[in-house]
Design a protein around this motif. Structure first.
Motif, short mmCIF file in Angstrom:
data_model
loop_
_atom_site.label_atom_id
_atom_site.label_comp_id
_atom_site.label_asym_id
_atom_site.label_seq_id
_atom_site.Cartn_x
_atom_site.Cartn_y
_atom_site.Cartn_z
N UNK A 78 0.82 -1.30 -0.07
CA UNK A 78 0.04 -0.10 0.16
C UNK A 78 0.77 1.13 -0.01
N UNK A 79 2.19 1.23 0.51
CA UNK A 79 2.93 2.33 0.59
C UNK A 79 3.77 2.49 -0.90
N UNK A 80 3.38 1.75 -1.90
CA UNK A 80 4.27 1.84 -3.02
C UNK A 80 3.39 2.25 -4.13
N UNK A 81 3.38 3.47 -4.48
CA UNK A 81 2.24 3.95 -5.53
C UNK A 81 2.19 3.09 -6.77
N UNK A 82 3.35 2.85 -7.23
CA UNK A 82 3.58 2.20 -8.66
C UNK A 82 2.85 0.66 -8.70
N UNK A 83 2.70 0.15 -7.60
CA UNK A 83 2.04 -1.17 -7.40
C UNK A 83 0.72 -1.18 -7.44
N UNK A 84 -0.03 0.13 -7.50
CA UNK A 84 -1.43 0.42 -7.64
C UNK A 84 -1.68 0.51 -9.03
N UNK A 85 -0.69 0.44 -10.15
CA UNK A 85 -0.98 0.87 -11.33
C UNK A 85 -1.42 -0.49 -12.21
N UNK A 86 -2.36 -0.19 -13.14
CA UNK A 86 -2.74 -1.18 -14.13
C UNK A 86 -2.76 -0.65 -15.52
N UNK A 87 -2.38 -1.05 -16.38
CA UNK A 87 -2.13 -0.61 -17.69
C UNK A 87 -3.66 -0.70 -18.32
N UNK A 88 -3.90 0.42 -19.15
CA UNK A 88 -5.26 0.58 -19.66
C UNK A 88 -4.89 0.90 -21.03
N UNK A 89 -3.63 1.15 -21.62
CA UNK A 89 -3.32 1.59 -22.98
C UNK A 89 -1.70 1.32 -23.16
N UNK A 102 4.47 -4.07 -28.08
CA UNK A 102 3.92 -2.76 -27.24
C UNK A 102 5.35 -2.04 -26.96
N UNK A 103 5.04 -0.76 -26.67
CA UNK A 103 6.34 -0.05 -26.29
C UNK A 103 5.55 0.66 -25.12
N UNK A 104 5.47 1.93 -24.84
CA UNK A 104 5.05 2.70 -23.83
C UNK A 104 3.69 2.76 -23.15
N UNK A 105 3.24 2.85 -22.11
CA UNK A 105 1.95 2.43 -21.69
C UNK A 105 1.32 3.69 -21.02
N UNK A 106 -0.10 3.42 -20.97
CA UNK A 106 -0.80 4.47 -19.84
C UNK A 106 -1.40 3.48 -18.93
N UNK A 118 4.30 6.38 -17.00
CA UNK A 118 5.50 6.30 -16.33
C UNK A 118 6.61 6.00 -17.41
N UNK A 119 7.54 6.66 -17.67
CA UNK A 119 8.54 6.29 -18.55
C UNK A 119 9.28 5.19 -18.26
N UNK A 120 9.27 4.19 -19.19
CA UNK A 120 9.90 2.91 -19.10
C UNK A 120 11.30 3.01 -18.71
N UNK A 121 12.13 4.01 -19.22
CA UNK A 121 13.69 4.18 -18.77
C UNK A 121 13.63 4.36 -17.23
N UNK A 122 12.87 5.43 -16.93
CA UNK A 122 12.85 5.93 -15.67
C UNK A 122 12.61 4.98 -14.66
N UNK A 123 11.69 3.95 -14.96
CA UNK A 123 11.14 2.92 -13.95
C UNK A 123 12.39 1.71 -14.00
#
Length: 199
Positions: A78-89, A102-106, A118-123
């Motif tokens: 719950x404390x790691x916001x990126x774990x709450x993400x689900x790809x929709x695009x 596929x490449x980058x996502x939303x 979230x930029x893939x290289x940054x992640x």
């Protein structure tokens, strides 16, 4: 915003049937109601299913399509916001036997319903640092209906292409936009046509 989106989806379906640009605007996808998920997810996918623009594919995340897949997902922190993400695009780089590469996502944040990139290289760099340090993202909309109305069925689609694909949406071929979704946006009166005036 939901009424605007609903009207635009109907308009885009009519224009696609008339002009046959080659995009996909599928019918709604019945989804089970999962209390933990934001209402905006259902607001959008009760109106439309898979959308393929020629550059992107938008669709409900596989993990929310049944109660069983949602229940079986790995636990999140719950404390790691990126774990709450689900790809929709996702950016579709090319199709390989109908399977998109596929490449980058939303993503949608399933806690607050906001939509971000979230930029893939940054992640990758963040993971390489062992999850230490700052991880920034680009917030696109406070909820999924607003995102779809602005960035998919709306005039900010070229900005989304530039952000994720890193090339201009205004590229032309034979004096018309190369991206079929851009031609659909022109037909809907949401972006200006190229200098040639062609759809």
């Amino acid at each position: 915003m939901l009424e605007v989106l609903q009207e635009r989806i109907a308009t885009f379906r009519r224009l696609e049937a008339e002009h046959r640009f080659g995009v996909v605007i599928d019918a709604r996808v019945p989804l089970p109601r999962i209390p933990e998920l934001p209402a905006g997810l259902y607001d959008v996918f009760d109106l439309v299913g898979r959308v393929e623009t020629g550059v992107f594919r938008f669709e409900p995340p596989p993990v929310v399509r049944t109660v069983e897949t949602w229940s079986a997902r790995p636990p999140t922190d719950a404390g790691i916001w990126v774990e709450h993400a689900l790809p929709i695009g996702r950016e579709v780089v090319w199709m390989d036997d109908d399977n998109p590469v596929t490449g980058g996502q939303v993503d949608i944040d399933v806690v607050d319903g906001s939509v971000f990139h979230l930029d893939g290289d940054d992640f990758a760099d963040y993971c390489h640092r062992g999850g230490e340090g700052r991880l920034d993202c680009t917030k696109l909309a406070p909820d999924l209906p607003t995102f779809f109305a602005r960035y998919v069925f709306g005039p900010e689609y070229p900005d989304l292409v530039g952000l994720i694909c890193r090339f201009p949406a205004y590229r032309t071929r034979r004096r018309r936009y190369a991206d079929p979704w851009m031609r659909l946006l022109v037909a809907a009166g949401l972006v200006a046509p190229p200098a040639s005036g062609k759809i």
